[in-house]
Design an enzyme around this catalytic site. Structure first.
Site, short mmCIF file in Angstrom:
data_model
loop_
_atom_site.label_atom_id
_atom_site.label_comp_id
_atom_site.label_asym_id
_atom_site.label_seq_id
_atom_site.Cartn_x
_atom_site.Cartn_y
_atom_site.Cartn_z
N HIS A 235 34.02 -70.96 -64.97
CA HIS A 235 34.23 -72.40 -65.01
C HIS A 235 32.90 -73.07 -64.66
O HIS A 235 31.93 -72.39 -64.32
CB HIS A 235 35.34 -72.84 -64.05
CG HIS A 235 35.06 -72.59 -62.62
ND1 HIS A 235 35.00 -71.33 -62.07
CD2 HIS A 235 34.81 -73.45 -61.58
CE1 HIS A 235 34.74 -71.42 -60.78
NE2 HIS A 235 34.61 -72.68 -60.46
N HIS B 53 31.97 -75.36 -62.24
CA HIS B 53 31.55 -75.86 -60.94
C HIS B 53 30.16 -75.33 -60.62
O HIS B 53 29.80 -74.21 -60.98
CB HIS B 53 32.56 -75.46 -59.86
CG HIS B 53 33.82 -76.27 -59.92
ND1 HIS B 53 34.99 -75.88 -59.31
CD2 HIS B 53 34.09 -77.46 -60.55
CE1 HIS B 53 35.93 -76.79 -59.54
NE2 HIS B 53 35.42 -77.75 -60.29
N ASP C 91 28.50 -74.08 -58.20
CA ASP C 91 28.21 -72.82 -57.52
C ASP C 91 28.41 -71.62 -58.42
O ASP C 91 28.16 -70.48 -58.01
CB ASP C 91 29.06 -72.69 -56.25
CG ASP C 91 30.55 -72.81 -56.51
OD1 ASP C 91 30.95 -73.73 -57.23
OD2 ASP C 91 31.33 -72.00 -55.96
N HIS C 92 28.83 -71.85 -59.65
CA HIS C 92 29.02 -70.76 -60.62
C HIS C 92 28.07 -70.84 -61.81
O HIS C 92 27.99 -69.88 -62.58
CB HIS C 92 30.47 -70.74 -61.12
CG HIS C 92 31.45 -70.38 -60.06
ND1 HIS C 92 32.07 -69.15 -59.99
CD2 HIS C 92 31.92 -71.08 -59.01
CE1 HIS C 92 32.88 -69.11 -58.94
NE2 HIS C 92 32.80 -70.28 -58.33
N HIS D 73 42.70 -73.10 -61.38
CA HIS D 73 41.74 -73.75 -60.49
C HIS D 73 41.85 -75.26 -60.72
O HIS D 73 42.80 -75.74 -61.34
CB HIS D 73 40.35 -73.18 -60.76
CG HIS D 73 39.33 -73.52 -59.71
ND1 HIS D 73 39.62 -73.50 -58.38
CD2 HIS D 73 38.02 -73.90 -59.81
CE1 HIS D 73 38.56 -73.84 -57.69
NE2 HIS D 73 37.57 -74.09 -58.53
N ASP E 3 37.26 -68.41 -59.49
CA ASP E 3 38.06 -69.19 -58.54
C ASP E 3 39.47 -69.37 -59.08
O ASP E 3 39.65 -69.84 -60.21
CB ASP E 3 37.43 -70.57 -58.32
CG ASP E 3 36.07 -70.49 -57.66
OD1 ASP E 3 35.62 -69.37 -57.36
OD2 ASP E 3 35.45 -71.55 -57.46
N HIS F 51 33.85 -64.99 -52.85
CA HIS F 51 33.90 -66.45 -52.76
C HIS F 51 34.36 -66.87 -51.36
O HIS F 51 35.26 -67.69 -51.18
CB HIS F 51 34.83 -67.04 -53.84
CG HIS F 51 34.51 -68.48 -54.15
ND1 HIS F 51 35.13 -69.52 -53.51
CD2 HIS F 51 33.64 -69.04 -55.02
CE1 HIS F 51 34.66 -70.67 -53.97
NE2 HIS F 51 33.74 -70.39 -54.90
#
Length: 306
Positions: A59, A61, A63-64, A137, A208, A266
């Site tokens: 996805h 976000h 942090d990914h 998520h 996530d 995570h």
């Protein structure tokens, strides 16, 4: 097959944990799952090599994915010529294309961005597939299962010789599923000398997610399940509100799915440098659970390995 955890933190990195990324090396190929900020430095630090052919994003976000522009640019500086495929969740291709050109130019090597829907095959190889599955998520997201084909059954050389099969090409034909005729006219069939097919390996990466039936189905029988374990029991009320899982929930899913090993990742930065209690809580439900650490490598043997 070898799995290296490049980043195991939640949304905020810590001094011990970088943001999300996992590298899988299989039969000489390297696949990168998520590319949190700083992933390229983690690849250098832990010696995984940079020869990645496919990137799989769960996805968008930050942090990914925020490590993707820098990694793409580094490949360009290193005169990469090989094509790169980036796989991403439905409806996210335009945003990923923006990440590809975030520095104002396109890489000099070919970059393809493909959207993959849950239930589809993101990548099909000669003897394996990377399949996308549905996750839950707060945004459009998918997980990925790397699933190998069944392998040939074991060839019983001793039995073949007892049946009169001469050492040589007829052995290979039998192992490939073809019947052979001997000099005296006797026909030997493969099932007489070849055992049942042997399972390949399965590695599942959720990104996530909440623990869901779809994730459990994708993880069924996995040799290694890498599952969101953002929260400990004491913060369990935050998990459903934020679209994450607790370590205990991940363990419950692993137990139901009959996986071999569970890697918890995570991890929320609220737990600082110590996340051991997440592993303890998970192992109350599923014994073969561990909290993944940055730089940790895990071999994934065949299920029937001696």
């Amino acid at each position: 097959m070898h799995v290296t955890f490049l980043g195991t933190s939640g949304a905020i990195p810590t001094t011990e944990r970088n943001t999300s990324s996992v590298l899988v090396r299989r039969e000489g190929e390297r696949f990168l799952f998520d590319v949190g900020e700083g992933t390229q430095r983690q690849m250098m630090r832990y010696g995984t090599g940079f020869d990645v052919s496919h990137v799989f994003l769960t996805h968008l976000h930050g942090d990914h994915v925020l490590g993707l522009p820098g990694l793409l640019q580094t490949w360009d500086f290193n005169d990469r010529e090989a094509a790169l495929a980036i796989h991403t969740a439905p409806g996210t291709k335009p945003a990923v294309e923006n990440l590809v050109t975030a520095a104002g130019t396109r890489p000099s090597y070919p970059v393809r961005v493909d959207e993959v829907s849950p239930g589809s095959v993101a990548l099909g190889g000669d003897d394996f597939e990377v399949r996308a599955f549905e996750t839950e998520h707060r945004t459009r997201s998918v997980g990925y299962a790397l699933v190998e084909d069944d392998r040939k059954g074991r060839f019983d050389r001793e039995r073949a010789e007892e049946l009169g099969v001469p050492v040589g090409p007829k052995f290979s034909k039998l192992h490939d599923g073809q019947s052979v005729e001997l000099d005296d006219g006797t026909v030997v069939d493969p099932e007489q000398v070849v055992g049942d097919p042997r399972p390949g390996r399965r590695v599942v990466y959720t990104g996530d997610t909440r623990p869901t039936d779809a994730v459990e189905r994708a993880a069924e029988g996995a040799d290694l399940l890498v599952h969101d374990a953002t929260f400990a029991d004491e913060d369990a009320e935050r998990a459903p509100r934020t679209g994450h899982s607790t370590a205990r929930e991940a363990a419950e899913l692993a137990a139901s799915a009959g996986v071999n090993r569970l890697a918890l990742t995570h991890v929320s930065s609220r737990y600082g440098g110590y996340a051991g209690h997440l592993g303890e809580q998970a192992r109350e439900v599923f014994e073969d659970a561990f909290v993944a650490e940055d730089g940790q490598g895990v071999d994934v043997p065949y299920p029937d390995a001696d």
